[in-house]
Design a protein around this motif. Structure first.
Motif, mmCIF file in Angstrom:
data_model
loop_
_atom_site.group_PDB
_atom_site.id
_atom_site.type_symbol
_atom_site.label_atom_id
_atom_site.label_comp_id
_atom_site.label_asym_id
_atom_site.label_seq_id
_atom_site.Cartn_x
_atom_site.Cartn_y
_atom_site.Cartn_z
ATOM 1 N N SER A 1 0.790 -1.230 0.000
ATOM 2 C CA SER A 1 0.000 0.000 0.000
ATOM 3 C C SER A 1 0.826 1.286 0.000
ATOM 4 C CB SER A 1 -0.910 0.022 1.224
ATOM 5 O OG SER A 1 -0.143 0.209 2.407
ATOM 6 N N GLY A 2 2.054 1.221 0.505
ATOM 7 C CA GLY A 2 2.839 2.440 0.660
ATOM 8 C C GLY A 2 2.895 2.939 2.093
ATOM 9 N N MET A 3 2.137 2.261 3.001
ATOM 10 C CA MET A 3 2.139 2.680 4.415
ATOM 11 C C MET A 3 3.497 2.445 5.077
ATOM 12 S SD MET A 3 -0.952 3.843 5.162
ATOM 13 C CE MET A 3 -1.150 3.734 6.945
ATOM 14 N N ARG B 1 5.831 8.826 2.208
ATOM 15 C CA ARG B 1 4.466 8.855 1.670
ATOM 16 C C ARG B 1 3.470 9.275 2.757
ATOM 17 N NH1 ARG B 1 3.191 5.393 -2.256
ATOM 18 N NH2 ARG B 1 1.316 6.661 -2.319
ATOM 19 N N ILE B 2 3.680 8.783 3.984
ATOM 20 C CA ILE B 2 2.803 9.159 5.097
ATOM 21 C C ILE B 2 2.883 10.663 5.334
ATOM 22 C CG2 ILE B 2 2.443 8.938 7.595
ATOM 23 C CD1 ILE B 2 1.620 6.424 6.180
ATOM 24 N N ALA C 1 -1.976 1.628 -3.562
ATOM 25 C CA ALA C 1 -2.674 1.983 -2.328
ATOM 26 C C ALA C 1 -4.027 1.282 -2.254
ATOM 27 C CB ALA C 1 -2.846 3.498 -2.236
ATOM 28 N N VAL D 1 -5.908 3.744 0.453
ATOM 29 C CA VAL D 1 -5.729 2.599 1.354
ATOM 30 C C VAL D 1 -6.972 2.460 2.229
ATOM 31 C CG1 VAL D 1 -4.303 1.584 3.176
ATOM 32 C CG2 VAL D 1 -3.228 2.938 1.385
ATOM 33 N N LEU E 1 -2.627 7.859 -0.510
ATOM 34 C CA LEU E 1 -2.824 6.930 0.606
ATOM 35 C C LEU E 1 -4.262 6.926 1.121
ATOM 36 C CD1 LEU E 1 0.429 6.995 2.775
ATOM 37 C CD2 LEU E 1 -0.269 5.397 0.993
ATOM 38 N N PHE F 1 1.182 12.498 2.665
ATOM 39 C CA PHE F 1 -0.280 12.406 2.786
ATOM 40 C C PHE F 1 -0.803 13.382 3.842
ATOM 41 C CE2 PHE F 1 -3.920 10.394 5.057
ATOM 42 C CZ PHE F 1 -4.868 10.568 4.073
#
Lengths: 153, 138
Positions: free
Chosen positions: A21-23, A28-29, B7, A46, A43, A32
């Motif tokens: 997911s990219g978490m 990325r967080i 995502a 997600v 994100l 976001f």
């Protein structure tokens, strides 16, 4: 035994989903959460994917008498929006925006040897232990003024 | 896979995992609660789930370079402060992004909807202060 096996396989799907997911990428967080800067909205998808599916599962659960491998549904002991919920969420959010990790991706990143995860996770566990230590202190029986017998508060 | 598709797919897998844990084991997929429960009774399924989570995450990281990688290199003290806040805060609030943000929001729990709105706002505040007030770039 079956519950342990299902929990393992569920963990595999969960961990894979987090990594896909990219978490697990703090940049990325932070992107976001940077609503007033170079906002990276991806994100949010997600949440859309996860909630879209789990919302249906919650509906399905309401129509079944019990889970397949367990006698009962989860009980939700807390029902009120209280100060602890609000304060805890503020602290969590502040930390999330500083470190770029929430708990699960942090743990996976530490296992993968990512420097930031390796520093973040022990501190996170210390924070959890600190909370439990304070809770135990609050719940500890205190001696009354005569000092004779400890009594429960 | 573009970041947006990744995502969505990753989110769907997370939702699938939360759904299977609920419909099979009758448990909430809240990672901080599960980790905190590792030291208590009934730790077996929790340890299995955490082991699976590591296996799944590391397998993806092998197949997709960069899936677990940070290009943000905060000083150690900053990461420690962040970790302490996340650990203490999630226990005080009884949930994190998985337990409140996915599971609780999906069952429209007022507590979880509130918690999710609050931790996202607080996260945005941290980033705003760091990037646009203090001007840090790490």
């Amino acid at each position: 035994m079956r519950r342990g096996l299902s929990a393992f396989l569920i963990g595999v799907v969960f961990g894979a989903g987090l990594a896909v997911s990219g978490m697990g990428q703090p940049q990325r967080i932070l992107g976001f959460l940077d609503f007033t800067g170079a906002w990276d909205p991806a994100l949010a998808l997600v949440m859309v994917g996860a909630i879209g599916i789990h919302f249906v599962a919650q509906r399905m659960a309401k129509r079944q008498p019990a889970p397949l491998l367990s006698p009962s549904w989860p009980d939700y002991p807390f029902t009120r929006v209280d100060a602890r919920l609000l304060a805890g969420s503020v602290l969590f959010g502040l930390g999330w925006g500083i470190a770029g990790f929430c708990p699960a991706p942090g743990i996976i990143s530490a296992a993968a040897g990512v420097r930031e995860g390796l520093i973040f996770v022990p501190a996170m566990l210390a924070g959890m232990a600190l909370f439990h230590g304070m809770e135990n202190l609050r719940a500890r029986p205190v001696a009354d003024e005569t000092g004779a017998q400890p009594v429960s508060r | 896979m573009s970041p947006a598709v990744a995502a969505l797919v990753g989110g769907a897998l997370i939702g699938l995992a939360a759904s299977a844990l609920l419909l099979l084991n009758g448990r909430v997929l809240g990672i901080t609660g599960i980790v905190a429960g590792l030291l208590g009774p009934d730790a077996g399924w929790r340890a299995s789930l955490v082991a699976g989570m590591l296996a799944g995450g590391l397998a993806v990281a092998l197949l997709v370079p960069g899936a677990l990688a940070s290009t943000v290199h905060q000083p150690a003290l900053v990461l420690i402060a962040g970790g302490l806040l996340v650990g203490f805060g999630t226990r005080l609030a009884n949930g994190c992004t998985s337990g409140h943000g996915v599971c609780g929001v999906s069952r429209l729990s007022p507590r979880s909807l509130t918690a999710t709105a609050v931790f996202m706002a607080a996260g945005a505040l941290s980033v705003f202060v760091a990037r646009h007030v203090l001007g840090v770039s790490w």
